[in-house]
Scaffold this active site. Structure first.
Site, PDB file in Angstrom:
ATOM      1  N   GLU A  90      20.884  16.800  30.968  1.00  0.00           N
ATOM      2  CA  GLU A  90      22.028  17.649  31.267  1.00  0.00           C
ATOM      3  C   GLU A  90      22.089  18.024  32.745  1.00  0.00           C
ATOM      4  O   GLU A  90      23.147  17.988  33.358  1.00  0.00           O
ATOM      5  CB  GLU A  90      21.950  18.924  30.406  1.00  0.00           C
ATOM      6  CG  GLU A  90      23.079  19.918  30.616  1.00  0.00           C
ATOM      7  CD  GLU A  90      24.413  19.448  30.069  1.00  0.00           C
ATOM      8  OE1 GLU A  90      24.433  18.439  29.333  1.00  0.00           O
ATOM      9  OE2 GLU A  90      25.439  20.070  30.390  1.00  0.00           O
ATOM     10  N   ASP A  91      20.945  18.373  33.325  1.00  0.00           N
ATOM     11  CA  ASP A  91      20.970  19.008  34.641  1.00  0.00           C
ATOM     12  C   ASP A  91      20.402  18.176  35.790  1.00  0.00           C
ATOM     13  O   ASP A  91      20.433  18.626  36.936  1.00  0.00           O
ATOM     14  CB  ASP A  91      20.174  20.334  34.607  1.00  0.00           C
ATOM     15  CG  ASP A  91      20.844  21.355  33.697  1.00  0.00           C
ATOM     16  OD1 ASP A  91      22.069  21.239  33.493  1.00  0.00           O
ATOM     17  OD2 ASP A  91      20.149  22.243  33.192  1.00  0.00           O
ATOM     18  N   ASP A 153      14.964  26.844  23.017  1.00  0.00           N
ATOM     19  CA  ASP A 153      15.689  26.950  24.288  1.00  0.00           C
ATOM     20  C   ASP A 153      16.514  28.233  24.313  1.00  0.00           C
ATOM     21  O   ASP A 153      16.472  29.025  25.256  1.00  0.00           O
ATOM     22  CB  ASP A 153      16.583  25.704  24.413  1.00  0.00           C
ATOM     23  CG  ASP A 153      17.573  25.790  25.553  1.00  0.00           C
ATOM     24  OD1 ASP A 153      17.144  26.102  26.673  1.00  0.00           O
ATOM     25  OD2 ASP A 153      18.771  25.536  25.310  1.00  0.00           O
TER      26      ASP A 153
HETATM   27 MN    MN Z   1      17.532  24.941  28.384  1.00  0.00          MN
END
Ligand code: MN
Length: 745
Positions: A90-91, A153
């Site tokens: 994702e990042d 998370d």
């Molecule tokens: Mn996370």
């Protein structure tokens, strides 16, 4: 110390956190490959290099914290590795392939799964929509570890929510309360559920949260004294009875007190059981033994005894609950369970990695089967494989036969697996399905047979002028309701088409049996069939065959059988003349003409005049049964028509048609005038037509390049007589060499 310095000191050190994690793993999970876990940490650290959390700490501290939670949950090595890497797709620039190369497909798939969940758009909706969204998230997590890591998370993000903006705090808390806490509950993870709920409540109703925590604080001394004394009393008695037990006591979590206060409209002093005791023993007989002892020591509150051992909760929770009144008149709850039940209650589905479940867990009540089918399936799976690793391989198959997709507004629509945009459209409304002219999935145009995936955003284009469903759609629609709606449409909207199509199908089928449609019109043969299927006439049968309500074979076979059974006294010649007679009368009794046309054997069917030869009353005509557009009327001398007649595959499609006796309508037909290309000719033609009051629809002229001009005229006439007259007048204009009707050679 200045503020800057103070902040720096509170910053988290990822390496130190990872060292703590390593120690925890060494202690609790001796089987894990620490080098592999270290490698995952290194990968995450370098990938997130330079990224910071809102508190200013390196981003990777979040990854280590999430991994730490998965260790607490008792998850496996792949889960810990995946948790460390859960945000890299994702990042950061790392991809599925990068992860797969170093850590294998399982880890890469889990990380990708977590990424997909992260991308799901959340907006608060009514309960049913929330439930669908939860199901979708679970269904999207093909591996259950995806959702467990997502919960870890979220748990860490909620723990560190203080650093976020107030809006983010609220929206994330709402999402947690509506989505993730219920999922944790469903998976039986009480510990995670409670913490998620309490953290969310803190941001959703700060005043309410503070009210409870501060009054709990005020009562804390009193409560603790009470809990200690009760605990000791029970422990002493159980020891004396020779029951090996461990007793825990706690104050109930804030959100459960909060809910009770609001549901029962009480203040905190009115909530009587703030404390809960838990007695954990080695086996099930001891559970009931302890229950008897507790009831002997204290007065049970009537109606508060619950046996979730013989009847586990749908999320596999097992325990015996009772509420009793202590010596000081304070009621409290006691939960009695075995260690296995305890781990299942605390960690739910995650507990499977470490602890086998008790045999009692499979005792899901029969009536609950449908509602809790997924639990049953989990349990069945478990019996087939080793409890140690069954969840490793467990794809969440609780929703294997369902797919969850979004409408553009964000509503979650639940469809059967394999569903297509057609199912989606009809699920919204039959009008949407019937007027569908296109579909987009995730903003891309797709074909109607495109199979939808979990999380897809589906958009249906509709039009008022949509032609309606086609019969192919029945092959693409997966859901019974879509198929029913499509069939209904055909039944209702396309009667003429069904009649024509059904007639055609029956004729072909009769042909196999050496029969013709004339035989179907034999009243004696058809009457029993009409009666049998409650049709009122032959046309109904055609329609039913056309929309698929009954097969042509079945009808044809019945006609054949009826005819065979009928004593045959007539000669072949009789039959032929009879048929001819019947045709005549049929043509007459066919009912109302459509556009002045009678079609033999059919009433009210769709009729259109062919463009190629534009017939007018008086012309010798014939009908051609088109696919889906009714009967097309041609002149017998039309060149297209002659060509079509020569094609054997179309033999069965010709039908006798005739002009009705009284015709008042005008008919449009087209003629072509061949002339010398001279100036003023078009004007001459136009003024001639005007002088005889011809109704001209259009007039176009072009030259052919060889000194000749072609003028095409469309005009309305009452019949072939009028047309002949006009053509004659046109032919007399100087320079005109011929006037022909279109469609002729
Ligand atoms: Mn996370």
């Amino acid at each position: 110390m200045d503020k800057q310095q103070e902040k720096k000191n509170t910053l988290l050190d990822p390496d130190k956190m990872f060292q703590d994690l390593t120690n925890k793993i060494k202690e609790n999970c001796p089987g894990m490959n620490l080098e592999r876990i270290k490698a995952a940490y290194e990968m995450a650290r370098s990938a997130h290099e330079g990224q910071l959390r809102k508190d200013g700490s390196p981003y990777v501290t979040h990854c280590v914290a999430a991994a730490d939670i998965t260790v607490d949950m008792g998850l496996d090595e792949d889960s810990v590795v995946s948790a460390l890497l859960h945000d890299v797709i994702e990042d950061t620039s790392l991809t599925h392939a990068d992860i797969a190369k170093q850590f294998g497909d399982a880890v890469a798939d889990i990380v990708e799964g977590v990424t997909k969940l992260t991308r799901v758009q959340y907006t608060s909706k009514e309960d049913e929509q929330m439930e669908n969204l939860r199901k979708m998230l679970m269904a999207m997590s093909k591996d259950i570890r995806v959702i467990l890591i997502k919960i870890a998370d979220r748990l860490h993000n909620m723990r560190t929510m203080a650093y976020q903006s107030p809006e983010k705090q609220r929206s994330k808390s709402l999402e947690t309360m509506e989505i993730y806490a219920p999922i944790a509950h469903r998976l039986g993870m009480q510990r995670a559920k409670w913490e998620l709920e309490d953290l969310s409540l803190q941001y959703l109703d700060p005043a309410g949260y503070r009210e409870i925590t501060s009054s709990l604080e005020k009562k804390m001394d009193e409560l603790e004294r009470f809990m200690d004394s009760v605990k000791e009393k029970i422990q002493t008695r159980l020891d004396a009875e020779g029951v090996k037990s461990t007793i825990y006591c706690r104050i109930k979590h804030v959100y459960s007190i909060y809910r009770k206060m609001y549901a029962q409209k009480l203040d905190i002093d009115g909530i009587f059981d703030l404390c809960a005791f838990r007695v954990i023993v080695d086996n099930i007989p001891d559970c009931y033994n302890v229950l008897g002892i507790i009831h002997d020591m204290f007065n049970p509150v009537p109606g508060r005894f619950k046996d979730y051992i013989s009847t586990p909760k749908p999320n596999m929770y097992q325990s015996v609950h009772t509420t009793v009144i202590g010596s000081e008149g304070i009621p409290f709850e006691v939960q009695i369970r075995t260690w296995e039940m305890h781990y299942t209650a605390e960690y739910g589905i995650a507990a499977h990695w470490k602890y086998k479940m008790g045999s009692g867990a499979s005792a899901v009540r029969e009536g609950d089967e449908d509602k809790f089918a997924w639990v049953r399936r989990l349990l069945e799976n478990q019996q087939e494989s080793d409890a140690q690793d069954f969840l490793h391989n467990l794809k969440i198959d609780m929703f294997a036969d369902e797919v969850f997709v979004f409408s553009p507004k964000g509503d979650v629509i639940n469809l059967p697996a394999g569903a297509t945009p057609i199912d989606f459209a009809y699920n919204i409304h039959s009008d949407v399905g019937n007027s569908m002219v296109g579909a987009k999935v995730n903003s891309r145009i797709v074909t109607y047979d495109h199979v939808l995936q979990n999380g897809d955003i589906v958009e249906i284009r509709t039009s008022k002028n949509a032609p309606g469903p086609s019969r192919d759609w029945l092959n693409y629609a997966k859901s019974g309701s879509a198929r029913t709606k499509i069939k209904q449409w055909f039944k209702k909207e396309r009667r003429e088409e069904n009649v024509i199509r059904g007639r055609e199908m029956l004729e072909a089928e009769l042909k196999h049996n050496g029969l013709t449609l004339d035989d179907a019109q034999d009243t004696e043969a058809i009457a029993p069939i009409l009666k049998r299927f409650s049709f009122s006439n032959l046309e109904d049968i055609y329609a039913a065959i056309g929309y698929g309500g009954i097969t042509a074979t079945r009808v044809a076979n019945r006609i054949r059988d009826e005819l065979r059974a009928k004593p045959d006294k007539k000669t072949a010649l009789d039959k032929v003349s009879e048929a001819a007679e019947r045709r005549e009368t049929n043509a007459k009794k066919t009912g109302k003409p459509v556009h002045g046309i009678l079609v033999e054997g059919l009433s009210n069917c769709l009729v259109k005049f062919s463009r190629c030869c534009t017939p007018v009353p008086g012309d010798d005509i014939i009908g051609f049964i088109t696919r889906g557009q009714g009967v097309s009327i041609h002149r017998r001398d039309c060149t297209n028509c002659i060509q079509l007649m020569n094609q054997p595959e179309n033999q069965g499609r010709w039908v006798h048609v005739s002009w009705a006796d009284s015709i008042t309508d005008s008919y449009v037909t087209t003629i072509t005038i061949v002339s010398k290309d001279r100036s003023g000719l078009v004007l001459d033609i136009a003024s001639m037509l005007n002088s005889i009051n011809a109704k001209v629809r259009s007039l176009t002229a072009r030259d052919t390049g060889a000194g000749l001009a072609l003028t095409t005229v469309s005009l309305e006439v009452k019949g072939s007589g009028e047309l002949k007259y006009i053509m004659g007048r046109l032919a007399a204009i100087p320079g005109v060499s011929s006037v022909v009707r279109n469609g002729n050679k």
